[in-house]
Design an enzyme around this catalytic site. Structure first.
Site, short mmCIF file in Angstrom:
data_model
loop_
_atom_site.label_atom_id
_atom_site.label_comp_id
_atom_site.label_asym_id
_atom_site.label_seq_id
_atom_site.Cartn_x
_atom_site.Cartn_y
_atom_site.Cartn_z
N HIS A 115 7.02 -4.10 2.10
CA HIS A 115 7.13 -4.56 0.89
C HIS A 115 8.24 -3.90 -0.12
O HIS A 115 9.09 -2.87 0.85
CB HIS A 115 5.89 -3.51 -0.03
N SER B 139 1.54 -8.95 -4.16
CA SER B 139 1.39 -7.42 -4.21
C SER B 139 3.31 -7.48 -4.10
O SER B 139 3.94 -7.00 -4.80
CB SER B 139 1.88 -6.74 -2.38
#
Length: 268
Positions: free
Chosen positions: A250, A44
């Site tokens: 993230h 990711s």
């Protein structure tokens, strides 16, 4: 008459030699044509989760036009660009589903992988929801995995990349430290934050060593993210996002363009 025949013979020999040399040169040039395709592999952090602007056809892989592979390709116009990085990917997923585009024409490969193998999501869930001791215990389990098991998994992936793309320059991207320490910050305790940062350092060290063992370039993003960690006041990372939990921890779009893109640009 004899002189004429000698001249003809000499001309024929020179022509044959010239043709052979020209052909050999052309063949040599063809065999050594610079491979210029770019293939972006990984998890990711490479697909761009957290940066938005997801490519609809990528589905749950959540590949973003604001992710560093897409930004690098847009800036450098490789002859081909294959973006196979996928949210949630582990080393086994790279081996089973991402290596298809690799070939002798691949000139650049980028990859970030290993965090999910080490249990990144479960570590952060435990540390957010449970006590300091539970958090540290879960981190210790992850660190043992990174020390004892992950190197072999990375070796399998890197060996497969080399086999399928023998001409490629491979850039292995690491992970940032999550927290700026020594500041007043709502959320996790300083104990938890330091343990998470230390685990990120261990993970990067293991990835860097495995990359070096294969002759790959390690792209260390900790320096570019310095000053932009959580609790810094100018974070390039999402904290816990209860409305979109998958984006938690993230990089933001700024983290991709300011944290990751300069590193691969320099390393490539």
């Amino acid at each position: 008459m004899r002189r004429s025949r000698c001249a003809v013979l000499l001309s024929s020999v020179l022509l044959a030699v010239g043709t052979a040399l020209t052909g050999a040169t052309a063949a040599h040039a063809s065999q050594n044509a610079a491979p210029t395709g770019y293939v972006a592999l990984g998890d990711s952090y490479s697909s761009g989760v957290g940066s938005g602007s997801y490519i609809s056809s990528s589905g749950d892989c959540k590949r973003s036009t604001k992710a560093y592979p897409y930004l690098w390709a847009a800036a450098h116009s490789p002859s081909t660009f294959d973006f196979t990085a996928c949210s949630g990917a582990r080393t086994g997923d790279v081996l089973s589903g991402q290596l298809g585009p690799l070939s002798t024409a691949t000139g650049l490969v980028s990859i970030s992988i290993g965090g999910n193998d080490a249990g990144f999501a479960d570590v952060m869930t435990t540390c957010v929801l449970q006590s300091d001791s539970s958090c540290l215990s879960r981190i210790d389990t992850a660190r043992a995995y990174v020390a004892n098991t992950l190197p072999g998994q990375l070796d399998n992936v890197y060996s497969a990349i080399s086999a399928k793309a023998p001409n490629a320059h491979v850039v292995v991207l690491g992970y940032p430290r999550f927290y700026k320490l020594g500041t007043t910050c709502v959320g996790l305790s300083e104990t938890k934050r330091k343990a998470i940062n230390d685990a990120a350092d261990q993970l990067d060290t293991a990835i860097a060593k495995a990359a070096a063992d294969h002759g790959f370039t390690f792209g260390d993003v900790r320096s570019t993210f310095t000053g932009h960690e959580l609790c810094s006041g100018s974070s390039w990372l999402h904290s816990v996002n209860w409305l979109n939990i998958g984006e938690s921890y993230h990089p933001t779009a700024a983290g991709q363009s300011g944290g990751y893109l300069p590193v691969i640009t320099s390393a490539a």
